[in-house]
Scaffold this motif. Structure first.
Motif, PDB file in Angstrom:
ATOM      1  N   ARG A 111      -4.853   6.027   2.075  1.00 29.25           N
ATOM      2  CA  ARG A 111      -3.956   4.922   1.767  1.00 29.25           C
ATOM      3  C   ARG A 111      -4.588   4.098   0.653  1.00 29.25           C
ATOM      4  O   ARG A 111      -5.788   3.813   0.674  1.00 29.25           O
ATOM      5  CB  ARG A 111      -3.741   4.062   3.013  1.00 29.25           C
ATOM      6  CG  ARG A 111      -2.651   3.019   2.882  1.00 29.25           C
ATOM      7  CD  ARG A 111      -2.347   2.368   4.207  1.00 29.25           C
ATOM      8  NE  ARG A 111      -1.800   3.323   5.176  1.00 29.25           N
ATOM      9  CZ  ARG A 111      -1.303   2.969   6.348  1.00 29.25           C
ATOM     10  NH1 ARG A 111      -1.252   1.689   6.704  1.00 29.25           N
ATOM     11  NH2 ARG A 111      -0.851   3.889   7.177  1.00 29.25           N
ATOM     12  N   GLU A 112      -3.769   3.695  -0.327  1.00 27.81           N
ATOM     13  CA  GLU A 112      -4.304   2.949  -1.463  1.00 27.81           C
ATOM     14  C   GLU A 112      -3.483   1.703  -1.723  1.00 27.81           C
ATOM     15  O   GLU A 112      -2.278   1.649  -1.431  1.00 27.81           O
ATOM     16  CB  GLU A 112      -4.328   3.829  -2.723  1.00 27.81           C
ATOM     17  CG  GLU A 112      -2.980   4.355  -3.180  1.00 27.81           C
ATOM     18  CD  GLU A 112      -3.078   5.258  -4.404  1.00 27.81           C
ATOM     19  OE1 GLU A 112      -4.169   5.374  -5.007  1.00 27.81           O
ATOM     20  OE2 GLU A 112      -2.031   5.837  -4.768  1.00 27.81           O
ATOM     21  N   LEU A 113      -4.137   0.726  -2.313  1.00 26.94           N
ATOM     22  CA  LEU A 113      -3.483  -0.538  -2.627  1.00 26.94           C
ATOM     23  C   LEU A 113      -2.602  -0.380  -3.860  1.00 26.94           C
ATOM     24  O   LEU A 113      -3.041   0.167  -4.868  1.00 26.94           O
ATOM     25  CB  LEU A 113      -4.541  -1.614  -2.864  1.00 26.94           C
ATOM     26  CG  LEU A 113      -4.031  -3.009  -3.204  1.00 26.94           C
ATOM     27  CD1 LEU A 113      -3.292  -3.615  -2.015  1.00 26.94           C
ATOM     28  CD2 LEU A 113      -5.190  -3.905  -3.622  1.00 26.94           C
ATOM     29  N   TYR A 137       0.853  -1.182   0.000  1.00 26.73           N
ATOM     30  CA  TYR A 137       0.000   0.000   0.000  1.00 26.73           C
ATOM     31  C   TYR A 137       0.895   1.240   0.000  1.00 26.73           C
ATOM     32  O   TYR A 137       2.078   1.170   0.322  1.00 26.73           O
ATOM     33  CB  TYR A 137      -0.891   0.039   1.238  1.00 26.73           C
ATOM     34  CG  TYR A 137      -1.953  -1.025   1.289  1.00 26.73           C
ATOM     35  CD1 TYR A 137      -1.632  -2.335   1.605  1.00 26.73           C
ATOM     36  CD2 TYR A 137      -3.283  -0.714   1.005  1.00 26.73           C
ATOM     37  CE1 TYR A 137      -2.606  -3.321   1.631  1.00 26.73           C
ATOM     38  CE2 TYR A 137      -4.260  -1.688   1.043  1.00 26.73           C
ATOM     39  CZ  TYR A 137      -3.912  -2.984   1.363  1.00 26.73           C
ATOM     40  OH  TYR A 137      -4.890  -3.946   1.393  1.00 26.73           O
TER      41      TYR A 137
END
Length: 114
Positions: free
Chosen positions: A45-47, A37
């Motif tokens: 927060r992003e994958l 992430y």
């Protein structure tokens, strides 16, 4: 107690490369499922990538620039990042799900700037 430690971040120019590491200790289990992430300032927060039983899926924004690998002896997963862009600037984390708990590391800062 499972411990997760990311490393390998740093300052790199646009178009450059970095290799991030996610080392897991404190348990004898092998990393079969995990996620990379990232979180940029002021953003959610992003994958970035998810690994499930040897198969890796990448977010659309990766666009073929990142790949993952692993060292089973060291119980470490790597994220190889190429053709980095300023938009890739963020703190990168790995998440290890184990026994119904998600273990996170402290993150490693990646800054892409000229």
């Amino acid at each position: 107690q499972v411990q997760v430690v990311e490393s390998g971040g740093g300052l790199v120019q646009p178009g450059g490369s970095l290799r991030l590491s996610c080392a897991v200790s404190g348990s004898s289990f092998r990393i079969n499922v995990m996620g990379w992430y990232r979180q940029a300032p002021g953003k959610e927060r992003e994958l970035v990538a998810s690994i499930t039983r040897g198969r890796t899926n990448y977010a659309d924004f990766v666009e073929g620039r990142f790949t993952s690998s692993r060292d089973n002896v060291k119980n470490t997963v790597y994220l190889h990042m190429n053709r980095l862009k300023p938009d890739d600037t963020a703190v990168y984390y790995c998440k290890i799900p184990f026994s119904q708990i998600d273990y996170w590391g402290q993150g490693t800062q990646v800054t892409v700037s000229s």
